[in-house]
Design a protein around this motif. Sequence first.
Motif, short mmCIF file in Angstrom:
data_model
loop_
_atom_site.label_atom_id
_atom_site.label_comp_id
_atom_site.label_asym_id
_atom_site.label_seq_id
_atom_site.Cartn_x
_atom_site.Cartn_y
_atom_site.Cartn_z
N ALA A 22 -66.52 18.49 53.27
CA ALA A 22 -67.77 18.01 52.85
C ALA A 22 -68.34 19.16 51.59
N LEU A 23 -68.85 18.33 50.78
CA LEU A 23 -69.57 19.07 49.53
C LEU A 23 -71.13 19.15 49.48
N THR A 24 -71.62 20.13 49.01
CA THR A 24 -72.95 20.47 48.85
C THR A 24 -73.31 20.86 47.60
N THR A 25 -74.48 20.27 46.80
CA THR A 25 -74.90 20.82 45.67
C THR A 25 -76.23 21.46 45.74
N GLN A 26 -76.38 22.51 44.91
CA GLN A 26 -77.57 23.33 44.83
C GLN A 26 -78.68 22.35 44.77
N SER A 27 -78.75 21.21 44.02
CA SER A 27 -80.05 20.28 43.93
C SER A 27 -80.22 19.40 45.06
N GLY A 28 -79.10 19.41 46.01
CA GLY A 28 -79.30 18.55 47.52
C GLY A 28 -78.89 17.24 47.31
N THR A 29 -78.61 16.76 45.85
CA THR A 29 -78.06 15.55 45.86
C THR A 29 -76.89 15.16 46.52
N LEU A 30 -76.09 15.96 46.56
CA LEU A 30 -74.98 15.98 47.67
C LEU A 30 -75.28 16.93 48.76
N THR A 31 -75.26 16.54 49.99
CA THR A 31 -75.43 17.32 51.19
C THR A 31 -74.51 16.79 52.22
N ASP A 32 -73.53 17.86 52.28
CA ASP A 32 -72.58 17.57 53.51
C ASP A 32 -71.83 16.23 53.11
N THR A 33 -71.72 15.78 51.75
CA THR A 33 -70.74 14.73 51.40
C THR A 33 -69.47 14.93 51.58
N PRO A 34 -68.99 13.80 52.54
CA PRO A 34 -67.56 13.71 52.87
C PRO A 34 -66.44 13.82 51.71
N TYR A 35 -65.60 14.51 51.77
CA TYR A 35 -64.42 14.31 50.81
C TYR A 35 -63.11 14.57 51.56
N SER A 36 -62.15 13.95 51.31
CA SER A 36 -60.74 13.87 52.04
C SER A 36 -59.73 13.55 51.08
N PHE A 37 -58.40 13.51 51.49
CA PHE A 37 -57.07 13.43 50.85
C PHE A 37 -57.22 11.69 50.60
N THR A 38 -57.66 10.97 51.70
CA THR A 38 -57.67 9.42 51.41
C THR A 38 -58.97 9.08 50.57
N ALA A 39 -59.94 9.56 50.46
CA ALA A 39 -60.88 9.54 49.29
C ALA A 39 -60.35 9.88 47.99
N ARG A 40 -59.43 10.89 47.97
CA ARG A 40 -58.84 11.07 46.52
C ARG A 40 -57.82 10.43 46.10
#
Length: 143
Positions: A22-40
Amino acid sequence: MAIVKRHASAAWSGTGKEGRGALTTQSGTLTDTPYSFTARFGDGKGTNPEELIAAAHAGCFTMALAFQLSGAGHPPEKLETRADLTMEQEGAGWTIKAVALTLIGKVPGVTADQFQKLAEEAKANCPVSKVLNATITLAATLQ
């Protein structure tokens, strides 16, 4: 000298191939946004680092060009940029080899030559272009 700092964070559980993150950015635009091998490397849901780099590059370049055009007395009516990132496997790892920027602009009063020159300057000088160790190309079309 002005200094701007930004941060983002990544969390990961499991192996590289079967795990999830999960990725989270300072701005909150991404909050626990999923990422994985299959998404990549496949068609899994979520985002991936290379997609985010392409988005960052498109955004950085387009904003830099808006500043270039405005500074030259030609504020843009509309700029649209697509960044196509190419990654290649090298041995056991992967390398970002290229980013192809495709720009369509509607800019009243600017000539095609001025538009191309300012777009090339923006490509060379946007901070994301400067940090990438990849071939960066630009196809710019003025409407």
